[in-house]
Motif scaffolding. Sequence first.
Motif, PDB file in Angstrom:
ATOM      1  N   SER A 887      38.016  55.340  38.098  1.00 53.85           N
ATOM      2  CA  SER A 887      37.720  56.396  38.759  1.00 53.85           C
ATOM      3  C   SER A 887      39.231  56.935  39.648  1.00 53.85           C
ATOM      4  N   ALA A 888      39.367  55.839  40.306  1.00 54.55           N
ATOM      5  CA  ALA A 888      40.482  55.938  41.409  1.00 54.55           C
ATOM      6  C   ALA A 888      41.235  54.712  41.447  1.00 54.55           C
ATOM      7  N   PRO A 889      41.891  54.235  40.583  1.00 53.10           N
ATOM      8  CA  PRO A 889      42.503  53.279  40.672  1.00 53.10           C
ATOM      9  C   PRO A 889      43.653  53.063  41.573  1.00 53.10           C
ATOM     10  N   GLU A 890      44.193  54.047  42.147  1.00 51.52           N
ATOM     11  CA  GLU A 890      45.202  54.076  43.048  1.00 51.52           C
ATOM     12  C   GLU A 890      44.557  53.243  44.563  1.00 51.52           C
ATOM     13  N   ILE A 891      43.363  53.588  44.731  1.00 48.53           N
ATOM     14  CA  ILE A 891      42.804  52.881  45.876  1.00 48.53           C
ATOM     15  C   ILE A 891      42.808  51.252  45.885  1.00 48.53           C
ATOM     16  N   LEU A 892      43.066  50.507  44.629  1.00 53.18           N
ATOM     17  CA  LEU A 892      43.000  49.306  44.488  1.00 53.18           C
ATOM     18  C   LEU A 892      44.369  48.932  44.693  1.00 53.18           C
ATOM     19  N   SER A 893      44.404  48.248  45.991  1.00 54.82           N
ATOM     20  CA  SER A 893      45.729  47.629  46.268  1.00 54.82           C
ATOM     21  C   SER A 893      45.724  46.060  45.815  1.00 54.82           C
ATOM     22  N   PRO A 894      47.254  45.733  45.813  1.00 54.39           N
ATOM     23  CA  PRO A 894      47.497  44.330  45.292  1.00 54.39           C
ATOM     24  C   PRO A 894      46.573  43.230  46.521  1.00 54.39           C
ATOM     25  N   ASP A 895      46.623  43.772  47.666  1.00 50.64           N
ATOM     26  CA  ASP A 895      45.703  42.764  48.458  1.00 50.64           C
ATOM     27  C   ASP A 895      44.160  42.713  48.282  1.00 50.64           C
ATOM     28  N   LEU A 896      43.682  43.468  47.637  1.00 49.35           N
ATOM     29  CA  LEU A 896      42.372  43.528  47.353  1.00 49.35           C
ATOM     30  C   LEU A 896      42.171  42.579  45.908  1.00 49.35           C
ATOM     31  N   VAL A 897      43.152  42.875  44.998  1.00 43.69           N
ATOM     32  CA  VAL A 897      42.816  42.462  43.636  1.00 43.69           C
ATOM     33  C   VAL A 897      43.258  41.039  43.406  1.00 43.69           C
ATOM     34  N   LYS A 898      44.311  40.485  44.141  1.00 38.67           N
ATOM     35  CA  LYS A 898      44.562  39.278  44.218  1.00 38.67           C
ATOM     36  C   LYS A 898      43.640  38.163  44.865  1.00 38.67           C
ATOM     37  N   PRO A 899      43.265  38.543  46.002  1.00 40.85           N
ATOM     38  CA  PRO A 899      42.189  37.402  46.562  1.00 40.85           C
ATOM     39  C   PRO A 899      41.052  37.466  45.692  1.00 40.85           C
ATOM     40  N   MET A 900      40.752  38.561  44.907  1.00 39.79           N
ATOM     41  CA  MET A 900      39.525  38.616  44.212  1.00 39.79           C
ATOM     42  C   MET A 900      39.643  37.769  42.856  1.00 39.79           C
ATOM     43  N   MET A 901      40.963  37.886  42.188  1.00 40.48           N
ATOM     44  CA  MET A 901      41.190  36.995  41.048  1.00 40.48           C
ATOM     45  C   MET A 901      41.515  35.574  41.570  1.00 40.48           C
ATOM     46  N   CYS A 902      41.734  35.223  42.819  1.00 40.52           N
ATOM     47  CA  CYS A 902      41.889  34.042  43.025  1.00 40.52           C
ATOM     48  C   CYS A 902      40.654  33.213  43.536  1.00 40.52           C
ATOM     49  N   CYS A 903      39.849  34.027  44.045  1.00 37.68           N
ATOM     50  CA  CYS A 903      38.402  33.524  44.300  1.00 37.68           C
ATOM     51  C   CYS A 903      37.616  33.074  42.852  1.00 37.68           C
ATOM     52  N   LEU A 904      38.029  34.144  42.084  1.00 39.87           N
ATOM     53  CA  LEU A 904      37.195  34.026  40.837  1.00 39.87           C
ATOM     54  C   LEU A 904      37.780  32.709  39.995  1.00 39.87           C
ATOM     55  N   ALA A 905      39.128  32.398  40.090  1.00 37.28           N
ATOM     56  CA  ALA A 905      39.514  31.306  39.562  1.00 37.28           C
ATOM     57  C   ALA A 905      39.057  30.010  40.158  1.00 37.28           C
ATOM     58  N   GLN A 906      39.036  30.025  41.563  1.00 45.55           N
ATOM     59  CA  GLN A 906      38.265  28.684  42.251  1.00 45.55           C
ATOM     60  C   GLN A 906      36.904  28.496  41.743  1.00 45.55           C
ATOM     61  N   GLN A 907      36.033  29.793  41.579  1.00 44.46           N
ATOM     62  CA  GLN A 907      34.738  29.468  41.313  1.00 44.46           C
ATOM     63  C   GLN A 907      34.782  28.962  39.700  1.00 44.46           C
ATOM     64  N   ALA A 908      35.852  29.380  38.952  1.00 44.06           N
ATOM     65  CA  ALA A 908      35.498  28.878  37.597  1.00 44.06           C
ATOM     66  C   ALA A 908      36.025  27.307  37.244  1.00 44.06           C
ATOM     67  N   ALA A 909      36.686  26.852  38.326  1.00 42.39           N
ATOM     68  CA  ALA A 909      36.852  25.414  38.293  1.00 42.39           C
ATOM     69  C   ALA A 909      36.191  24.532  39.074  1.00 42.39           C
ATOM     70  N   GLU A 910      34.818  25.232  39.599  1.00 40.50           N
ATOM     71  CA  GLU A 910      33.984  24.136  40.438  1.00 40.50           C
ATOM     72  C   GLU A 910      32.998  23.766  39.473  1.00 40.50           C
ATOM     73  N   LYS A 911      32.034  22.899  40.319  1.00 38.69           N
ATOM     74  CA  LYS A 911      31.395  21.862  39.564  1.00 38.69           C
ATOM     75  C   LYS A 911      30.148  22.110  38.593  1.00 38.69           C
ATOM     76  N   ILE A 912      29.465  23.243  39.422  1.00 34.03           N
ATOM     77  CA  ILE A 912      28.161  23.715  38.664  1.00 34.03           C
ATOM     78  C   ILE A 912      28.263  24.777  37.522  1.00 34.03           C
ATOM     79  N   ASP A 913      27.571  24.168  36.334  1.00 35.87           N
ATOM     80  CA  ASP A 913      27.869  24.753  35.166  1.00 35.87           C
ATOM     81  C   ASP A 913      27.568  26.370  35.258  1.00 35.87           C
ATOM     82  N   ARG A 914      26.331  26.763  35.658  1.00 36.81           N
ATOM     83  CA  ARG A 914      26.021  28.105  35.466  1.00 36.81           C
ATOM     84  C   ARG A 914      27.057  28.994  36.357  1.00 36.81           C
ATOM     85  N   TYR A 915      27.442  28.678  37.569  1.00 37.55           N
ATOM     86  CA  TYR A 915      28.149  29.538  38.325  1.00 37.55           C
ATOM     87  C   TYR A 915      29.690  29.334  37.902  1.00 37.55           C
TER      88      TYR A 915
END
Length: 1188
Positions: A887-915
């Motif tokens: 709807s409004a991609p212009e309000i998605l700044s790099p300062d919001l997307v970068k930490p989101m993707m980094c946090c997801l990468a961290q969770q994807a490398a952690e030990k609990i299979d489900r999460y």
Amino acid sequence: MALSEMESGSLGGEGEEEDAIVQTCVLGGFSENADARALISSLPGVHGDLVQSEMATQTFLLILNKYQEQPRLLDPHLEWMLNMILDTIKNEQSPPSLVHLGFKFLYIICKVRGYKVFMQLLPHEVADLQPVLDLLSRQDPKDSETWETRYMLLLWLTVTCLIPFDLSRLDGHMESDSGKPRETTMGRILAIAKDYLVVVDTPRDAASMLVSKFLARPDAQQKCLGEFLDWSLTTISQTKDDSVNSVSVLDGALQSLAKLFKHGKRDDLLLHAPTVLQCLEQRCLSESSEAMLRKLDVKLTQRLGLTFLKPRLAGWRYQRGSRSLAANLSMSQSAAVSPDKEVQEHEEDYDIPEEVEMVIEHLLVGLKDKKTIVRWSAAKGIGRLTGRLPKELADEVVGSLLDCFSFQETDNAWHGGCLALAELGRRGLLLPSRLKDVVPLIVKSLTYEEKRGACSVGSNVRDAACYVCWSFARAYEPKELVSFVSEIARALLITAVFDRDVNCRRAASAAFQENVGRQGTFPHGIDIVTAADYYAVGKLTHCYLNVSVYIAGFSEYTKAMIDHLVTMKINHWDVVIRELATKALHNLTPQAPDYMATTVLPQLLPSAVGIDLHGRHGAILACGEITHALYKVGLQTNRTVVDLISPECVEALKLIHQKLHDKKRYRGFGGELMRPAICSLIEKLSLSKLPFKNDPVITGWQGIIDDTITTLHLVSSKAKDAIMLAVVSALSALCEENYQTQEGQADSQMQDVLVSQYIEGLQNPQMLTRCGSALALGGLPTFMIHGKLKQILEGLQQLCALTQEARFPEARRDAVRAVAQVCVKAGVDAHGSPTSTLCSDNVAQVYGVLLNSMSDYTTDSRGDVGAWVREAAMTGLMDVTLLVASSAPEILSPDLVKPMMCCLAQQAAEKIDRYRAHAGKIFLCLLHSSEPAVPHIPHREELLDIFPVETTTSLNWNAPSQAFQYIAKLLGLPEYQYHTLLGFTVSVGGITESTVNFSSRSLFDYVRSIQEDSAALGQFGETLLRIFRGNLRNDRVSVPFLKMFNQMLTTGCFEIFTTQENHPLCVELLALCKEFKKSRDISKLQACIFVFCGLVQFHGDVRKKVLTQLLLLLCHSYPVIRKVTASEMYEMLLTYDDVIEPDVLGDVMTSLSDTNWESDLDTAKTHRNQLCDWLGVPRPQLVNKRVS
């Protein structure tokens, strides 16, 4: 082994699952022929070695066990296997251990093929009798290691004693060398049989077979039968069943008599039968606590009854002329012998002894036994005896049998009665004239269920009733059953679709299929068999919600299925069945809307306010589901639900809540069922648009919703989730229907009241009330959020904050979910108002809440409960990001997307299979999203190379072997390195073996790939130090970090740095590890020791500092730390030989290994100081603390 399967063109994914259903393991022959021959040939070489002989036995057992279901494939090979083993056994040079091993192999073959077939292949010439007898006489009946030998010898003797010569001819001269008469051959056989009839192991069964065959011989019958009967009857009369040995003795005696009366000649045994029967009656074994004794009692009794009656084939029995499936499917009528045909019988030939009545009575009692094996034996006995009785007496037996189907009888009697009826029908002994009495009882049995306590009994009755229907299909001509077809078909389909037990559903499906094939008269049989096959009825939910709808599409079955659900299932004791039944009624309503509106709904309404809890619960749910289904039906015909339901029913629906409230039905245990039920009713009635707007009942409905939220803490933990879900659904539907003044415009008064009430509930001291309030805010419709978004987000943000007081992660989880739900419902407008929509002014606030929740690692006695919050945050980020991007991609700044993707990468490398899997799937979803595309994803091109689009379906994130090799590639991307390595830290340093192995392998593979690049390796080391520095006081990260770093040092990941003097990585890491020297955590101190020993490989002054730290730990206050330090230092000096001078190496090693470091501290200090001198390290000095 040949594997037969359907040919399929697809080779993966769903195709493999479909193939798995139709694949069957069908063996084409004895393919292990050579292996079996080699094993048998190896017996002389392995018998002396216990391990080797056990391995050979287990291998042979594994080979033959494959043929348990197809033992006939072994028949061409039995002879050579038997001859090879017997050659070894008959060899006089064979030691006892080899003989026993040979018999063990024989027993394995016999077990798989069956003793009845196998014993016929054993040598049975006259010359074999004496050797077998002599070998059996030398066995020890109490030796538990050689019971297979005794079992096989008894079987061998059984077949050998059938030689067609008088056994007395084998005795020869009866005087022995000492002048005493020798025991005859028959006497020896009988003595051996008696000895083995009283043992506690398997040879007892073979001994009973020996007795039955031996005493069937004419010469043995004359000389030994009376003696054996006296012995056995005395044993039965005098032995009590109060111990294991006593039960075994009785078992042997009863089993041998039962087989004797089975295999012996009737003329020889008829004289003794009354005596045996009298002994059994006096012994009263039917009252024994041992089921096996009761079974043998019934078995022997029926054999006695068959002995009293002459063997004959009843001329009055019903005979079906043809049982060809092809003939029935082509509707060709097969000829049958009419049961009404007058059979010219001579009644005087039917001389029925009075004992037969006693036998039949005993068997009828056995049908009611509490054990299935007894009832099944009694049922077979009833069938066998009835076949030898005159027509009139047989009909009396059937009449007595029907008395089992009384509701005063237990489920055992019903089950036994069904088994007996099936036997009679299968044998043609249940005449068609009796079907009018039998079929209604079988139909009742198909739905028989008796509640006992918190569960019910009767599944065995329903299963047996299916067996009866199956046997009837094979026994009777279609014309005999034509008047009962509809009744049987409806009952079988109801059981096949709605029974709680999967075995009953499958049995009913099989019986229906048999009737369709054999009878050819079942309505729509072929179509239904295709839809309700073995696999389709395996899933309960699928049966209720899908299969039932298809079958109800045939008018013959519609009302019967609805009536069954209403009368039997909505008041079922199992809440799952009640809920499924109400959903099934919803799905069936379009098939018979008028019947539902005029008959079913009025029938349910009184039960909805009745006294029975389960009935009340099911009726309330059913009323809501049916009303909602009628509303949907009305939409198709442009009618309202009020046009379909009578005014009386509408009024009764409106009053349900008030009546329950007046009777205080919402309190206590019943309230846990009533509250979600009434919420479901509110939801369905609101969705059905009943004309209750501005009615006082709306206030009552809102009141019960609010009261349920505030009293959630009073319900049991297992019910709270269902109640919360029902409450939120009801609130959403109620607001949507009743709190709009016009389309999209909220009633301002109710909006203010509800929003402020639920925001206030977010601060309630009760955790569950906070959860309920958060979910209620997330469930509000869009028009209720409009103008209140800022207020709602602020309240939820406070609840999401991780503080010392906020110990309950459930509330934070639900608040995070609510944040995402509210934002999605409010919508996105880049230039909108922050009080109404998600816009540029509040998007950072929302992302801040969700990203902060990604760092929730709260733990308690349940484990990592913060993972619930992280999972909700990940889902929320995906939902909000995709919405904003569209709807409004212009309000998605790099300062919001970068930490989101980094946090997801961290969770994807952690030990609990489900999460890890949840994070990985969301990461790929955002990366590959094209409509809308998520902007500003760091290193998008590199990520697309690492994760091609096919990985969204092929990559199994739950499997560590697959996930870590992909996620490790993110370590080479600067933006993701820190967070990915942080996730790897807790995985590599964890305790789950598979996770540790695969994560460490992937991590070390990456480090090796950059070892030649000093800049990249230096950057990697700096990232490691950042992680350790930032989590120094966080045990969740610091301890796994030390374990991981120790593995990296051990595997030589930093070998390029070890040659440099005082490398910064080593220096700073040592300085950080010193922070732990005052720790009281043993695991942390041990991890530091391992790291110190690894750091010794670095050159320069740092090596002396590391040795100093290790020597300090040698005098730690914990003895276990001192011991571990000494042990690790010893291994360290063995590994790194350049640490100390060679001339003192021996002394140092001896001191470390021989000193008792767990003794007193003064002794340890003495040895430690000596080590300091040898290693050239200053002795540690005590520092006096200044006293101010």
